[in-house]
Write an enzyme that holds these catalytic residues in place. Structure first.
Site, PDB file in Angstrom:
ATOM      1  N   ASP A   1      41.394  46.421  32.765  1.00 31.68           N
ATOM      2  CA  ASP A   1      42.420  45.481  33.347  1.00 31.68           C
ATOM      3  C   ASP A   1      42.597  45.780  34.825  1.00 31.68           C
ATOM      4  OD1 ASP A   1      44.448  44.051  33.325  1.00 31.68           O
ATOM      5  OD2 ASP A   1      45.774  45.472  32.082  1.00 31.68           O
TER       6      ASP A   1
ATOM      7  N   ASP B   1      45.763  45.346  41.088  1.00 28.83           N
ATOM      8  CA  ASP B   1      46.894  46.296  40.534  1.00 28.83           C
ATOM      9  C   ASP B   1      46.338  46.859  39.194  1.00 28.83           C
ATOM     10  OD1 ASP B   1      47.844  44.089  39.775  1.00 28.83           O
ATOM     11  OD2 ASP B   1      49.789  45.189  39.271  1.00 28.83           O
TER      12      ASP B   1
ATOM     13  N   HIS C   1      43.570  40.470  39.232  1.00 30.72           N
ATOM     14  CA  HIS C   1      44.420  41.105  39.669  1.00 30.72           C
ATOM     15  C   HIS C   1      44.234  42.468  40.301  1.00 30.72           C
ATOM     16  CE1 HIS C   1      45.979  43.703  36.246  1.00 30.72           C
ATOM     17  NE2 HIS C   1      45.722  42.624  35.648  1.00 30.72           N
TER      18      HIS C   1
ATOM     19  N   ASP D   1      42.268  32.791  34.250  1.00 29.81           N
ATOM     20  CA  ASP D   1      42.963  34.102  34.277  1.00 29.81           C
ATOM     21  C   ASP D   1      42.770  34.952  33.168  1.00 29.81           C
ATOM     22  OD1 ASP D   1      44.529  36.163  35.562  1.00 29.81           O
ATOM     23  OD2 ASP D   1      46.196  35.190  35.079  1.00 29.81           O
TER      24      ASP D   1
ATOM     25  N   GLU E   1      50.636  42.179  39.418  1.00 28.06           N
ATOM     26  CA  GLU E   1      50.716  41.520  38.158  1.00 28.06           C
ATOM     27  C   GLU E   1      51.373  42.328  37.014  1.00 28.06           C
ATOM     28  OE1 GLU E   1      49.433  40.443  34.222  1.00 28.06           O
ATOM     29  OE2 GLU E   1      49.067  42.350  35.073  1.00 28.06           O
ATOM     30  N   GLU E   2      51.067  43.748  37.126  1.00 33.04           N
ATOM     31  CA  GLU E   2      51.494  44.563  35.831  1.00 33.04           C
ATOM     32  C   GLU E   2      53.204  44.825  36.044  1.00 33.04           C
ATOM     33  OE1 GLU E   2      49.922  45.476  33.661  1.00 33.04           O
ATOM     34  OE2 GLU E   2      47.873  45.397  34.325  1.00 33.04           O
TER      35      GLU E   2
HETATM   36 ZN   LIG Z   1      46.035  42.744  33.691  1.00 27.55          ZN
END
Ligand SMILES: [Zn+2]
Length: 487
Positions: A156, A123, A121, A217, A190-191
């Site tokens: 992340d 974001d 992801h 993932d 995603e967040e």
């Molecule tokens: Zn993440």
């Protein structure tokens, strides 16, 4: 009497021998045997690091309020990706969902092979204002200092996105022909649940009736010093993921002045309900911790192997130990967290309504419906209304003997065969939740190394990634993609 003690003593000795024997025999070495390889990567390190560092500078933050989304940051990172990876953009079919989520298809020559999907992801979570000055480098600087890349998103999850792109670009440069079709899907929200990004991409696949050989993932990582007693680093691969539900508790009552209250106000009734719920925790389930331990038990000290090999006798002890820490408790049962509450708006007015939200993380095997029933039974008070919102069922459990798991395991150990590989239950949530039904083999793992410090930086202060780890992630994906695409 003497005979009794003799018998008793003999019993203890036999028991000790049985327990020891089980601790030895139940945990053979199940790590796959691989020769460690030095990766021969066709990637210039300083260029790759510059591209990765630049990606951190785009403040692709997900806010709870979607109106705050910074469109420019997301179009910026997309343009950066486009410029950085020309071969990918020449070769791949490329689609954009809801302006900012990206899907790439690298079509293989053999359409009889099910495709594989790699997710990440774009974001990141916001940087907490109060912690701004605790950052040793500004959080969106992408500064590279002492061979460390700094900033929000380095772990992340921009490492996954950019390492995937780097490795595929290198493969295309090497002229590799894909037999199996490979997809990359990069969501942009995603967040905050992935509803605009990954969910839309998943719907697109569902419409086409596509089934994936496997999906990878984010999720687990290579942990260092986190699995107690095990000296080796342990790569934790998520094979299942907890579900999620918010329980809204509401109590209505007559209002009035606080000088003449009933024995229990709406807020009092609500508080009692929460206490009752907290006193009725969910049942424990050791199946996942046992799966994890089965893979690494051989390398654990005897003090850990004895209780886990003898759950028939020692389960209550193990249970107590695991429930004493929130981290391990979350891995053996559904969790209950009362998070929000409201009552009257003024100190001398009785509330006409009191409400609270309890966030529950659902263990696989339970469901939103069974959890709601548990809550109703535990509260046992018809004056309390129980509703649910924002819900996700827990995932199915992916096997550990599939092609996908085997390849992930092999390529982790091929880079460093000191690393042990183990399956586990992911207690948080990932975008892969939108892909249930699209594959039986969904795995959650990111190629980074995390110790206790690193875990704290995840969503926290001073998020950072060593240059070495970034290059390692590229090497991992390069090997994994090559082998996935070749068969
Ligand atoms: Zn993440």
């Amino acid at each position: 009497m003497k005979k009794f003690f003799l018998g008793f003593g003999l019993g203890v000795v036999v028991l000790a021998i049985v327990m020891l024997a089980r601790a030895h025999w139940l945990f053979p070495d199940t790590q796959i045997d691989v020769v460690q390889l030095t990766p021969n990567l066709n990637v210039d390190q300083s260029d790759a690091i510059a591209r990765f560092a630049k990606s951190i500078q785009f403040q692709t933050i997900s806010y709870d309020d979607p109106k705050k989304l910074d469109n420019e940051a997301f179009t910026g990172i997309r343009a950066h990706i486009q410029q950085s990876f020309p071969l990918i953009h020449q070769f791949a079919k490329h689609q954009v969902f809801n302006q900012h989520s990206l899907l790439y298809e690298f079509t293989g020559s053999d359409s009889s092979l099910k495709p594989a999907l790699f997710m990440g992801h774009l974001d990141v979570v916001p940087v907490d204002e109060v912690t701004q000055d605790q950052w040793q480098q500004p959080p969106f600087s992408g500064a590279v200092v002492d061979d460390i890349v700094w900033g929000r998103g380095t772990i992340d999850d921009k490492v996954t996105v950019f390492a995937l792109l780097e490795s595929m670009e290198a493969m295309l440069k090497e002229g590799v022909q894909l037999k199996r079709t490979v997809y990359f899907a990069f969501g942009h929200d995603e967040e905050i649940g992935g509803k605009q990004g990954a969910k839309k991409i998943a719907e697109h696949f569902k419409q086409q009736g596509i089934q994936f050989e496997f999906v990878l993932d984010e999720g687990g990582a290579i942990t260092e010093g986190i699995v107690k007693g095990v000296e080796h680093p342990v790569a934790m691969i998520g094979i299942a993921e907890k579900g999620f539900v918010n329980i809204q508790l509401t109590v209505n009552s007559d209002g009035g002045h606080s000088s003449q209250p009933p024995n229990q106000t709406a807020l009092g009734i609500l508080s009692q309900a929460i206490v009752n719920l907290e006193n009725n925790q969910f049942e424990t389930d050791f199946s996942y911790s046992q799966k994890t331990f089965k893979k690494i038990g051989y390398y654990a000290p005897l003090s850990a192997r004895i209780p886990l090999a003898n759950m028939w006798l020692l389960e209550p002890v193990v249970k107590n130990v695991m429930l004493s820490s929130p981290t391990t408790a979350a891995s053996i049962r559904s969790t209950i967290a009362a998070t929000m509450a409201s009552g009257s708006s003024k100190s001398n007015i009785l509330p006409t309504q009191a409400s609270a939200v309890v966030n529950i993380r659902i263990f696989p095997g339970e469901s939103v419906a069974s959890v709601k029933q548990h809550v109703i039974n535990a509260i046992d008070d018809p004056r309390v209304e129980v509703d649910t919102f924002m819900e996700n069922e827990p995932s199915a459990v992916s096997p550990t003997d599939s092609l996908g798991f085997n390849l992930i395991e092999k390529h982790i150990r091929q880079l460093d065969n000191e690393v042990l590989v183990a399956p586990y239950l992911v207690v948080g949530g990932t975008d892969s939740k939108h892909f249930y039904g699209l594959s039986d083999n969904i795995y959650r793992f990111m190629m980074v190394r995390l110790d206790q410090q690193g875990l704290k930086r995840f969503h926290g202060v001073n998020e950072q990634l060593p240059v070495k780890d970034y290059m390692n992630a590229i090497a991992f994906f390069h090997g994994l993609l090559m082998e996935t695409a070749a068969q």
